[in-house]
Design an enzyme around this catalytic site. Structure first.
Site, PDB file in Angstrom:
ATOM      1  N   ARG A  65      48.148  25.953  52.792  1.00 50.41           N
ATOM      2  CA  ARG A  65      47.010  26.563  51.738  1.00 50.41           C
ATOM      3  C   ARG A  65      45.751  26.685  52.891  1.00 50.41           C
ATOM      4  NH1 ARG A  65      45.630  27.191  45.864  1.00 50.41           N
ATOM      5  NH2 ARG A  65      43.556  27.650  45.987  1.00 50.41           N
ATOM      6  N   LEU A  93      37.842  28.597  46.592  1.00 50.50           N
ATOM      7  CA  LEU A  93      38.399  28.951  47.512  1.00 50.50           C
ATOM      8  C   LEU A  93      38.237  27.823  48.300  1.00 50.50           C
ATOM      9  CD1 LEU A  93      35.123  31.529  47.279  1.00 50.50           C
ATOM     10  CD2 LEU A  93      37.283  31.990  48.391  1.00 50.50           C
ATOM     11  N   ASN A 107      29.860  32.457  42.231  1.00 53.27           N
ATOM     12  CA  ASN A 107      31.127  32.899  40.698  1.00 53.27           C
ATOM     13  C   ASN A 107      30.382  32.686  39.438  1.00 53.27           C
ATOM     14  OD1 ASN A 107      33.059  32.906  40.389  1.00 53.27           O
ATOM     15  ND2 ASN A 107      34.046  30.580  40.290  1.00 53.27           N
ATOM     16  N   THR A 108      31.050  33.199  39.065  1.00 54.62           N
ATOM     17  CA  THR A 108      30.969  33.374  37.301  1.00 54.62           C
ATOM     18  C   THR A 108      31.847  32.730  36.382  1.00 54.62           C
ATOM     19  OG1 THR A 108      31.927  35.490  36.726  1.00 54.62           O
ATOM     20  CG2 THR A 108      29.501  35.621  38.037  1.00 54.62           C
ATOM     21  N   HIS A 109      30.989  32.014  35.659  1.00 54.14           N
ATOM     22  CA  HIS A 109      32.366  31.083  34.638  1.00 54.14           C
ATOM     23  C   HIS A 109      32.319  31.471  33.046  1.00 54.14           C
ATOM     24  CE1 HIS A 109      34.656  28.094  33.680  1.00 54.14           C
ATOM     25  NE2 HIS A 109      33.671  27.482  33.409  1.00 54.14           N
ATOM     26  N   ASP A 141      30.247  25.343  45.571  1.00 55.85           N
ATOM     27  CA  ASP A 141      30.496  24.789  46.440  1.00 55.85           C
ATOM     28  C   ASP A 141      31.711  23.724  46.263  1.00 55.85           C
ATOM     29  OD1 ASP A 141      30.495  23.195  43.744  1.00 55.85           O
ATOM     30  OD2 ASP A 141      28.669  22.200  44.561  1.00 55.85           O
ATOM     31  N   GLY A 143      32.949  21.444  44.370  1.00 60.18           N
ATOM     32  CA  GLY A 143      33.700  21.402  42.997  1.00 60.18           C
ATOM     33  C   GLY A 143      34.222  22.371  42.500  1.00 60.18           C
ATOM     34  N   ASP A 145      33.686  24.711  39.613  1.00 60.66           N
ATOM     35  CA  ASP A 145      32.297  25.592  38.632  1.00 60.66           C
ATOM     36  C   ASP A 145      30.752  24.085  38.775  1.00 60.66           C
ATOM     37  OD1 ASP A 145      33.435  27.576  38.107  1.00 60.66           O
ATOM     38  OD2 ASP A 145      35.450  26.315  36.243  1.00 60.66           O
TER      39      ASP A 145
END
Ligand code: GAR
Length: 201
Positions: A65, A93, A107-109, A141, A143, A145
């Protein structure tokens, strides 16, 4: 204009909204490339239709990975983005990527963080029985979300919602939040570690 690289895994409705907004020169940002983690990401068609370069980096094509993480970072770096937008990119990521684009990846969540992180925000909100959920735009970051929140929009849960109907309404709010905030960041800069950073030229 600010240079955006957008990462997707699925239908790319958020990408499509960004491409449409960026067609206006006054928007302040342009999509310089679109990347996916699978060839079957149908959203790549939006990119091709808009004449945007596309690339695919599949985790399964690498022995480890970490090698995928580095390859993805290298691909994205070639396009010299000011901002990386993860828009329905369903892979976490890795450290190489996050080091290369620290503070410049959003990012969108489809939930109101810190509630319901992970892959199934709309389903988990419905299962829990919340009456209001929504979407979150945040700085990625290491973590899941967990990064600094840039914006959130609330969406009411209807009595007859199923996962699909709820997610579709969340995605409407998500698209306008993303388009507004990315444009604002491109035109006005944004705050990282207490400093205003301009992402655009
Ligand atoms: C969006 O709702 C996005 O927030 C979500 O996937 C959808 C992608 O839609 N992402 C996640 O759940 C990540 N944890 P799109 O491909 O049509 O933009």
């Amino acid at each position: 204009p600010a240079r955006l690289v957008v990462l997707i895994s699925g239908t790319g409705s958020n990408l499509a909204a960004l491409l449409e907004a960026a067609a206006d020169p006054g928007y302040g940002a342009q999509v310089v490339a679109v990347g996916a983690d699978r060839h079957s990401a149908t959203g790549l068609e939006h990119a091709r239709a808009a004449g945007s370069p596309v690339f695919v980096e599949r985790v399964g094509d690498y022995a480890e990975r970490s090698a995928w993480d580095r390859a993805l970072a290298t691909q994205v770096a070639q396009f010299e983005p000011d901002l990386v937008v993860s828009a329905g990119f369903m892979k976490l990521l890795g450290p190489a990527f996050l080091t290369a684009f620290a503070g410049r990846t959003v990012n969108t969540h489809p939930a109101l963080s810190p509630a319901f992180p992970g892959m199934h925000g709309p389903r988990d909100a419905l299962d829990y029985g919340v009456k209001v959920t929504g979407c979150t735009l945040f700085v990625v970051d290491d973590g899941v979300d967990t990064g600094a929140i840039l914006d959130q929009r609330a969406v009411e849960v209807a009595a007859d919602d199923d996962v699909e109907s709820l997610h579709e309404r969340i995605k409407i709010a998500e698209r306008s939040m993303l388009v507004e905030q990315v444009g604002r960041m491109a035109r006005e800069g944004w705050i990282i570690d207490g400093r205003t950073v301009r992402v655009g030229g």
